[in-house]
Design an enzyme around this catalytic site. Structure first.
Site, short mmCIF file in Angstrom:
data_model
loop_
_atom_site.label_atom_id
_atom_site.label_comp_id
_atom_site.label_asym_id
_atom_site.label_seq_id
_atom_site.Cartn_x
_atom_site.Cartn_y
_atom_site.Cartn_z
N TYR A 10 -5.60 14.70 -32.50
CA TYR A 10 -7.00 15.07 -32.31
C TYR A 10 -7.27 16.44 -32.93
O TYR A 10 -8.25 16.64 -33.65
CB TYR A 10 -7.35 15.09 -30.82
N ASP A 11 -6.36 17.38 -32.67
CA ASP A 11 -6.53 18.73 -33.21
C ASP A 11 -6.54 18.71 -34.74
O ASP A 11 -7.25 19.48 -35.36
CB ASP A 11 -5.41 19.65 -32.72
N LEU A 61 -12.20 28.56 -28.41
CA LEU A 61 -11.26 29.49 -29.05
C LEU A 61 -10.86 28.94 -30.40
O LEU A 61 -10.63 27.74 -30.53
CB LEU A 61 -9.99 29.61 -28.22
N LYS A 92 -1.86 29.24 -22.35
CA LYS A 92 -3.09 28.47 -22.57
C LYS A 92 -2.96 27.24 -21.68
O LYS A 92 -2.12 26.37 -21.92
CB LYS A 92 -3.23 28.07 -24.03
N CYS A 132 10.53 -13.43 -4.97
CA CYS A 132 11.18 -12.98 -6.21
C CYS A 132 12.21 -11.90 -5.84
O CYS A 132 11.87 -10.92 -5.15
CB CYS A 132 10.13 -12.41 -7.16
#
Ligand code: IVH
Length: 594
Positions: free
Chosen positions: A48-49, A92, A125, A438
């Site tokens: 995405y970046d 930013l 961050k 099961c």
């Protein structure tokens, strides 16, 4: 290039560039939609970046495209009231490239040439969601998401669920904006996903997406369960209160008992900056929340003012993001795990590799659609990525290294453990085995009953329970209380001492809080919290079994679906028989919430 020249260039290049710009815009908008609305991104943060970076580069080269760039990264959604921020909420500038950090420092040194020695602070961050808290005369009047930077969605109610967030600040300025990051602690995130996978629901991609989705959830009881937390990291409008430096700002936050940035380093030179980044990078693996890089800020607020800001970001701060660790390995096999509720989860068995400090041998593939979407096949070389996420994930297949004889993975039609035809409910991605006998489900039920969060019977671990089931000694949880010492000792690596201990622990578990017993039964949709809600309304399991769906629905914390599920569970004759046997073996409820 002057303005005229720019316009000229923009006109010439317009059709091709504009088309490309629009395709990029569409892609980003689609990813934003998946990210903000569905909290389920389909690409990694890194990818995405990269798209966003390309987008910014185009904007820088062709400023005329600015007019078309409005809605990118806008998180506003229908169903929320929108309010203006008192001062713009910027973003930013960020990079994965070391040389851009050097360039940031050089730019600042150039602009502030005449000023005194520079001091940066460098901090984590946080990989969360930005919020703006607006205080008036000390009272928290509103919490907004970033929105489009000028106005955001009102998420006050949800933000007020954050523990330790004061809604009143003494001696605060008339109007004050505090900006921070809302996040979900890693352990809470892990637990929520474990529960979801057990129920056959798609897990959340990462803690940040879950925080984003939670902030935009209208059901307050869900928000409360998610245990949102907050870190304040910056200041918006601040009327008539002088705060000289970022460090002073953090002291003021401390005085107000606001959760704030606690770990930061100070640096003066580029060399110090890189040393600090290294320290912070090393520390991040020990933190209880996800981070995706560091933020560099000029400490002195008057220098911040001199440097000012662009339309998007301040010139005095910069984010250096850590590229996700990526590593290639071979996917040896796709194995299928059958869980307690019968959900069949595909798991990648990998050639072991080390990534971000841990050895990885397996990775969940979540469900069949995930395998189909990424076309993951046995024998493929795959890329493993570990960034802010807790669990390493397979992000892609290295197609160039795929064997020509490889074949697409075929999800079985039958349960790999018992051969029953698998079924899938409408709207669900998971396939389930509906056979209550099961062996895989039986084993999971035993382990769950004995687990620490239910009856807490020590000694009944994976290995022993597996052997007991295989030998046919236990078929439901009531059988555990009929186990003899001889049966236990017939299992591999179980001696007299261990067998005696298990028998003793089983005996002791008979006096248990009702909620532990209810949780241990593994009633669909009934986790620890719901078990406690139910237990506080009934003296014993018999009273609960006799309750109508309406009576169950009336209990605080119990929704319609849970009420129906609980009622249906206790109608089953095999469940009634099992509870008769459990009580006959001496189960007694003690009343406590612990
Ligand atoms: S300072 C522009 N400090 O990252 C306002 N931001 O990708 C100055 N973030 O918009 C922000 N941790 O929401 C700052 N320690 C930190 C941060 C931080 C996370 C967020 C913030 C910002 C975004 C940019």
């Amino acid at each position: 290039m002057d303005k005229l020249e720019t316009n000229f260039m923009n006109e010439i290049l317009e059709p091709k560039i504009k088309r490309y710009f629009h395709s990029l815009k569409k892609k980003l908008e689609e990813h934003d939609e998946r990210y903000y609305r569905d909290a389920a991104p389909v690409i990694s943060d890194f990818e995405y970046d990269c798209l966003k970076h390309e987008w910014r580069e185009l904007l820088r080269q062709y400023p005329a495209l600015q007019l078309e760039s409005e809605s990118i990264g806008d998180d506003r959604r229908e169903g929320f009231a929108t309010f203006p921020h008192l001062s713009p909420m910027l973003s930013l500038s960020n990079t994965y490239d070391r040389s851009e950090v050097d360039a940031f420092d050089q730019r600042i040194c150039r602009v502030l040439r005449e000023e005194e020695a520079l001091s940066y602070i460098i901090e984590h961050k946080i990989d969360g969601v930005a919020v703006n808290l607006i205080y008036e005369e000390g009272h928290l009047i509103r919490a907004l998401t970033r929105g489009n930077g000028r106005e955001g969605d009102d998420v006050t109610k949800n933000v007020l669920t954050i523990q330790g967030l004061p809604s009143y600040l003494s001696d605060a300025p008339q109007r004050l904006e505090l900006r921070g990051e809302v996040y979900i602690p890693l352990n809470v995130f892990g637990e929520i996903n474990r529960q979801r996978e057990k129920r056959g629901e798609e897990p959340f991609a990462n803690p940040r997406n879950l925080a984003a989705g939670t902030l935009k959830t209208l059901d307050i009881s869900i928000v409360q369960q998610r245990k949102l937390q907050l870190w304040i990291h910056s200041l918006g409008l601040c009327e008539k209160l002088f705060i000289g430096t970022m460090i002073d700002f953090y002291h003021v936050l401390k005085k107000w008992q606001l959760p704030h940035v606690e770990f930061f380093e100070s640096a003066g030179s580029l060399e110090e900056i890189w040393n600090c980044i290294e320290i912070i990078d090393r520390r991040r693996h020990m933190l209880p929340f996800a981070t995706d890089g560091v933020v560099l800020k000029i400490n002195d607020r008057s220098l911040q003012q001199i440097l000012g800001e662009t339309q998007h970001s301040p010139r005095w701060a910069f984010a250096y993001k850590f590229a996700p660790e990526r590593i290639e390995t071979r996917l040896e096999k796709i194995s299928l795990q059958v869980g307690r509720s019968g959900v069949v989860t595909p798991v990648a068995v990998l050639r072991p590799v080390w990534i971000a400090g841990t050895e990885v041998k397996r990775a969940t593939l979540h469900n069949v659609s995930e395998i189909e979407r990424k076309d993951i096949r046995e024998g493929d070389t795959v890329v493993l990525e570990k960034a802010g996420e807790v669990i390493p994930a397979i992000t892609e297949v290295v197609l160039s290294r795929r064997s020509p004889t490889s074949v697409p993975f075929v999800f079985p039609e039958k349960c790999p453990q018992c051969g029953t035809l698998l079924s899938r409910a409408v709207g669900e991605v998971a396939w389930r085995c509906l056979n209550d006998h099961c062996p895989a489900k039986v084993e999971c039920r035993m382990l769950h009953f004995a687990s620490r969060s239910a009856m807490h019977i020590e000694g009944l671990g994976d290995n022993l329970v597996h052997q007991l089931c295989q030998r046919g000694y236990v078929k439901d949880v009531a059988d555990m209380y009929d186990l003899s010492q001889e049966q236990l000792m017939s299992c591999e690596s179980i001696g007299t001492k261990t067998a005696e201990k298990v028998i003793r622990n089983l005996e002791q578990s008979k006096n248990c809080p009702l909620w532990r017993f209810l949780h241990g039964l593994g009633i669909p949709g009934v986790g620890e919290k719901t078990s406690k809600d139910l237990a506080s309304s009934f003296p014993d399991v018999r009273a609960l079994m006799a309750a109508s769906p309406e009576a169950l629905r009336a209990i605080p914390g119990i929704g319609e679906k849970t009420a129906l599920d609980v009622h249906a569970y206790f109608q089953s004759s095999s469940v009634i028989l099992m509870i008769d046997r459990l009580e006959a073996s001496g189960i007694r409820y003690i009343h406590t919430s612990a």
